[in-house]
Design a protein around this motif. Structure first.
Motif, mmCIF file in Angstrom:
data_model
loop_
_atom_site.group_PDB
_atom_site.id
_atom_site.type_symbol
_atom_site.label_atom_id
_atom_site.label_comp_id
_atom_site.label_asym_id
_atom_site.label_seq_id
_atom_site.Cartn_x
_atom_site.Cartn_y
_atom_site.Cartn_z
ATOM 1 N N PHE A 28 0.859 -1.182 0.000
ATOM 2 C CA PHE A 28 0.000 0.000 0.000
ATOM 3 C C PHE A 28 0.900 1.237 0.000
ATOM 4 C CE2 PHE A 28 -1.949 -3.472 2.231
ATOM 5 C CZ PHE A 28 -3.287 -3.484 1.847
ATOM 6 N N HIS A 29 0.330 2.382 -0.385
ATOM 7 C CA HIS A 29 1.145 3.599 -0.391
ATOM 8 C C HIS A 29 0.235 4.816 -0.300
ATOM 9 C CE1 HIS A 29 5.350 4.861 -1.065
ATOM 10 N NE2 HIS A 29 4.858 5.961 -1.621
ATOM 11 N N LEU B 231 -1.236 5.220 -7.854
ATOM 12 C CA LEU B 231 -1.918 6.068 -6.861
ATOM 13 C C LEU B 231 -3.228 6.556 -7.486
ATOM 14 C CD1 LEU B 231 1.187 8.158 -5.738
ATOM 15 C CD2 LEU B 231 0.084 6.348 -4.400
ATOM 16 N N PRO B 232 -4.202 5.655 -7.653
ATOM 17 C CA PRO B 232 -5.402 6.008 -8.416
ATOM 18 C C PRO B 232 -6.473 6.768 -7.632
ATOM 19 C CG PRO B 232 -5.486 3.708 -7.792
ATOM 20 C CD PRO B 232 -4.142 4.221 -7.351
ATOM 21 N N SER C 62 -2.985 4.722 -2.808
ATOM 22 C CA SER C 62 -3.102 3.545 -3.660
ATOM 23 C C SER C 62 -4.460 2.860 -3.585
ATOM 24 C CB SER C 62 -2.010 2.530 -3.272
ATOM 25 O OG SER C 62 -2.136 2.157 -1.902
ATOM 26 N N HIS C 63 -5.212 3.064 -2.507
ATOM 27 C CA HIS C 63 -6.454 2.322 -2.310
ATOM 28 C C HIS C 63 -7.584 3.255 -1.864
ATOM 29 C CE1 HIS C 63 -3.471 -0.893 -2.189
ATOM 30 N NE2 HIS C 63 -4.445 -1.754 -2.392
ATOM 31 N N ARG C 64 -8.794 2.877 -2.240
ATOM 32 C CA ARG C 64 -9.971 3.647 -1.841
ATOM 33 C C ARG C 64 -10.152 3.600 -0.322
ATOM 34 N NH1 ARG C 64 -14.495 -0.043 -1.238
ATOM 35 N NH2 ARG C 64 -13.849 -2.140 -1.868
ATOM 36 N N LEU C 65 -11.023 4.455 0.179
ATOM 37 C CA LEU C 65 -11.279 4.540 1.612
ATOM 38 C C LEU C 65 -12.222 3.404 2.009
ATOM 39 C CD1 LEU C 65 -10.913 6.128 4.242
ATOM 40 C CD2 LEU C 65 -12.814 7.588 3.544
ATOM 41 N N GLY D 221 -10.176 -5.406 5.382
ATOM 42 C CA GLY D 221 -10.868 -6.648 5.047
ATOM 43 C C GLY D 221 -11.741 -6.524 3.817
ATOM 44 N N ASP D 222 -12.381 -5.371 3.665
ATOM 45 C CA ASP D 222 -13.226 -5.144 2.486
ATOM 46 C C ASP D 222 -12.377 -5.066 1.213
ATOM 47 O OD1 ASP D 222 -15.432 -5.095 4.130
ATOM 48 O OD2 ASP D 222 -15.510 -2.911 4.263
ATOM 49 N N LEU D 223 -11.211 -4.420 1.315
ATOM 50 C CA LEU D 223 -10.319 -4.338 0.149
ATOM 51 C C LEU D 223 -9.835 -5.730 -0.251
ATOM 52 C CD1 LEU D 223 -8.157 -1.245 1.197
ATOM 53 C CD2 LEU D 223 -9.952 -1.296 -0.548
#
Length: 274
Positions: A145-146, A219-220, A241-244, A248-250
């Motif tokens: 992650f970033h 970094l979308p 890098s990941h949505r909020l 666990g959901d990711l």
């Protein structure tokens, strides 16, 4: 801290004690970092990072602590902060200057990684460019992650300061968005190329505007938060890098990116005051 400055652009204080992140960011004689006007999360490692202008969140976790399989917690904002930089080099390349470092990382689960980091200040424009690669130097894969936290002291803003970018509904909004003392949102920023965001004008630095660009292949998303609950008075711009969502959901949605031993993942960000 090590001060890093080109012929144009801001004067930066790079922190070799913590991932070669940015402490002070001085523009027109004004340090835009929030300093102690930040929330206290009870973690001195993160407090030290959060009071600077930019710190790096990851690579094994982002956002709030989460349970690890087998017990224990991924720490607040991941494991990177607090790791010392090694092999520092400073080079002039024509009108540009660069500062590079290698940062060995031991992650919460015992995995090993290395952050290979280069800062560049462009001589012609004064733009600050950051190029990062996270490399898995261990023998076990882990999800990577970033997030870049760009934190600014909101005491420098006024009613005319706005956040503007194509990823924001309507193209922009006031810096003090939302209601009450806090605000937070996270939106898609693109899936290739570079996104651009502007924050300004900032009267304290001669009505200049902060322009931020970042790679959207890795970094979308763009997350922005603010906190004015005293003593905090801070705004954060956070390419991520990941949505909020909960970890666990990711995972359940197949949104983890597994970094195999020996493999690397690249991230990039740039900012300037225009």
């Amino acid at each position: 801290m090590i001060y890093f400055q080109g012929s144009k652009g801001p004067k930066l204080a790079l922190d070799p004690s913590s991932v070669f992140d940015i402490g002070a960011c001085i523009v027109e004689g004004v340090d835009l970092a929030p300093g102690r006007a930040i929330p206290d999360d009870g973690d001195p490692r993160i407090d030290h990072s959060l009071e600077g202008f930019l710190f790096t969140c990851g690579p094994d976790h982002i956002r709030h602590p989460a349970a690890m399989t087998g017990g224990g917690l991924y720490p607040l904002h991941g494991s990177a902060s607090g790791h010392a930089a090694e092999a520092l080099t400073f080079v002039a390349e024509g009108e540009d200057i660069t500062a590079s470092a290698l940062i060995p990382l031991r992650l919460a689960g015992g995995e090993l990684a290395e952050l290979r980091r280069q800062w560049r200040i462009k001589g012609e424009s004064g733009e600050v460019q950051l190029s990062d690669e996270i490399v898995n130097t261990g023998d076990t894969a882990f999800p990577v992650f970033h997030m870049y936290h760009m934190n600014l002291g909101a005491r420098h803003f006024d009613a005319g300061t706005r956040i503007e970018g194509a990823m924001i509904e309507g193209g922009g909004l006031p810096w003090a968005f939302g209601e009450g003392e806090r605000g937070l949102f996270c939106v898609p920023a693109g899936h290739g190329g570079w996104a651009e965001l502007r924050l300004g004008p900032i009267a304290a630095i001669g009505a200049k505007t902060l322009k931020v660009r970042f790679r959207t292949d890795t970094l979308p998303h763009l997350q922005i938060w603010r906190n004015q609950a005293a003593p905090a008075h801070v705004l954060g711009i956070e390419p991520v890098s990941h949505r909020l969502a909960d970890r666990g959901d990711l995972d359940a949605a197949g949104e983890f990116y597994q970094l195999e031993p020996g493999a690397g993942r690249h991230y990039g960000l740039a900012f300037s005051f225009v």
